[in-house]
Motif scaffolding. Sequence first.
Motif, PDB file in Angstrom:
ATOM      1  N   UNK A   1     -56.801  19.129  -2.557  1.00 52.76           N
ATOM      2  CA  UNK A   1     -56.455  19.467  -1.174  1.00 52.76           C
ATOM      3  C   UNK A   1     -56.588  18.221  -0.304  1.00 52.76           C
ATOM      4  N   UNK A   2     -55.603  17.963   0.593  1.00 52.01           N
ATOM      5  CA  UNK A   2     -55.688  16.780   1.444  1.00 52.01           C
ATOM      6  C   UNK A   2     -56.844  16.868   2.432  1.00 52.01           C
ATOM      7  N   UNK A   3     -57.352  15.717   2.824  1.00 49.69           N
ATOM      8  CA  UNK A   3     -58.427  15.662   3.805  1.00 49.69           C
ATOM      9  C   UNK A   3     -57.863  15.817   5.211  1.00 49.69           C
ATOM     10  N   UNK A   4     -58.765  15.973   6.179  1.00 46.86           N
ATOM     11  CA  UNK A   4     -58.346  16.118   7.568  1.00 46.86           C
ATOM     12  C   UNK A   4     -57.578  14.888   8.035  1.00 46.86           C
ATOM     13  N   UNK A   5     -58.068  13.695   7.698  1.00 49.06           N
ATOM     14  CA  UNK A   5     -57.394  12.467   8.103  1.00 49.06           C
ATOM     15  C   UNK A   5     -55.998  12.389   7.485  1.00 49.06           C
ATOM     16  N   UNK A   6     -55.873  12.783   6.220  1.00 49.15           N
ATOM     17  CA  UNK A   6     -54.565  12.755   5.568  1.00 49.15           C
ATOM     18  C   UNK A   6     -53.607  13.738   6.234  1.00 49.15           C
ATOM     19  N   UNK A   7     -54.125  14.911   6.622  1.00 51.18           N
ATOM     20  CA  UNK A   7     -53.294  15.898   7.320  1.00 51.18           C
ATOM     21  C   UNK A   7     -52.766  15.314   8.625  1.00 51.18           C
ATOM     22  N   UNK A   8     -53.645  14.660   9.380  1.00 51.48           N
ATOM     23  CA  UNK A   8     -53.249  14.074  10.662  1.00 51.48           C
ATOM     24  C   UNK A   8     -52.155  13.030  10.457  1.00 51.48           C
ATOM     25  N   UNK A   9     -52.348  12.152   9.495  1.00 53.11           N
ATOM     26  CA  UNK A   9     -51.368  11.093   9.237  1.00 53.11           C
ATOM     27  C   UNK A   9     -50.025  11.688   8.816  1.00 53.11           C
ATOM     28  N   UNK A  10     -50.052  12.631   7.866  1.00 47.86           N
ATOM     29  CA  UNK A  10     -48.822  13.222   7.365  1.00 47.86           C
ATOM     30  C   UNK A  10     -48.098  14.011   8.461  1.00 47.86           C
ATOM     31  N   UNK A  11     -48.858  14.720   9.306  1.00 51.53           N
ATOM     32  CA  UNK A  11     -48.241  15.506  10.374  1.00 51.53           C
ATOM     33  C   UNK A  11     -47.551  14.614  11.404  1.00 51.53           C
ATOM     34  N   UNK A  12     -48.207  13.531  11.783  1.00 52.95           N
ATOM     35  CA  UNK A  12     -47.606  12.620  12.755  1.00 52.95           C
ATOM     36  C   UNK A  12     -46.358  11.953  12.191  1.00 52.95           C
ATOM     37  N   UNK A  13     -46.432  11.522  10.944  1.00 53.11           N
ATOM     38  CA  UNK A  13     -45.274  10.874  10.313  1.00 53.11           C
ATOM     39  C   UNK A  13     -44.144  11.879  10.126  1.00 53.11           C
ATOM     40  N   UNK A  14     -44.474  13.096   9.681  1.00 52.22           N
ATOM     41  CA  UNK A  14     -43.467  14.136   9.499  1.00 52.22           C
ATOM     42  C   UNK A  14     -42.766  14.456  10.810  1.00 52.22           C
ATOM     43  N   UNK A  15     -43.540  14.651  11.874  1.00 52.01           N
ATOM     44  CA  UNK A  15     -42.950  14.995  13.156  1.00 52.01           C
ATOM     45  C   UNK A  15     -42.043  13.902  13.688  1.00 52.01           C
TER      46      UNK A  15
END
Length: 300
Positions: A1-15
């Motif tokens: 499962x991705x970490x919180x920091x990874x979620x933040x990075x992926x969400x910003x890049x995805x958006x």
Amino acid sequence: MPTLLQIVILALVQGLTELLPVSSSAHVILLESLMGLDPGSPSMSLLLVMLHTGTMFSVIVYFWKRWKQTYFRSSEEFGQIFLRVFIATLLTGAVGYPLKHYIETEFVFGRGKQTVEQLFGRLDLIAPALFCGGLLSCIAGLFEPIYRRQQKTFEYVQVSKELSAWQAAVIGAVQGLSLPFRGFSRSGSTISTGMLIGVKRKQAESFSFALAVVLTPPVVVYEILRLVKTTQKAALSGTPVSLSGPLVLGVLGMSLSFLSGLGALRWLEKWLEGGMWLLFGTYCLFMSGAIYFIKTNYLY
């Protein structure tokens, strides 16, 4: 499962990249690979669904005022745009799904019941798709001085006079190529195609994202069904997968992708006005080479 920091990075890049013509898939899958995450895992599939949902809402919020002034101005206008969106979406399915089936049964696998989604994490296939999308944007960008002489402001004109049924069909057919080929930017290819066949840039942009709002819910439902099927198989095999944790993180990711998506749309409008479409295409060509180099030399 991705970490919180990874979620933040992926969400910003995805958006940011989902709504810019640079292929969010190429960027997100590259990041996931560099982070050691599996794009095909249930938790990552759930995250992808949430991120797409966030960007869909950002499109609705950003374009709602414009659509009210044009597409929803009257019942006649709504009927016109509904017909063109229907034609484009029909052509998207007519091109995308047979192509997806061909790739699954003939071109890559040849036998068995594997799906094209198993190829989505392959950067060696994403790189050439990104290159093709970038090349299309470059071609449109080279003709951009002609487009810039057209009316820049978005004023109300009857949809039937700005976008014909055949133009909608061509845009929809090109959109179909983005379904099986990760890296072939949906927004970049549809806006570029619209510009090349005579649709004004503002209208091409507005219509492209109207198609995204229609296309995203079926794609999200499809991803959810895939996720349910995967978790059911895991449970039957004695290794159940819990999605409660990824769901909480997914809500955070959806919120961040919504906010970054709004920022991306504002930048896209500004860059379209500034005549920078060629820059997007050039960036995609550069990124395709960078992805192939990273895959070849650092990821195995």
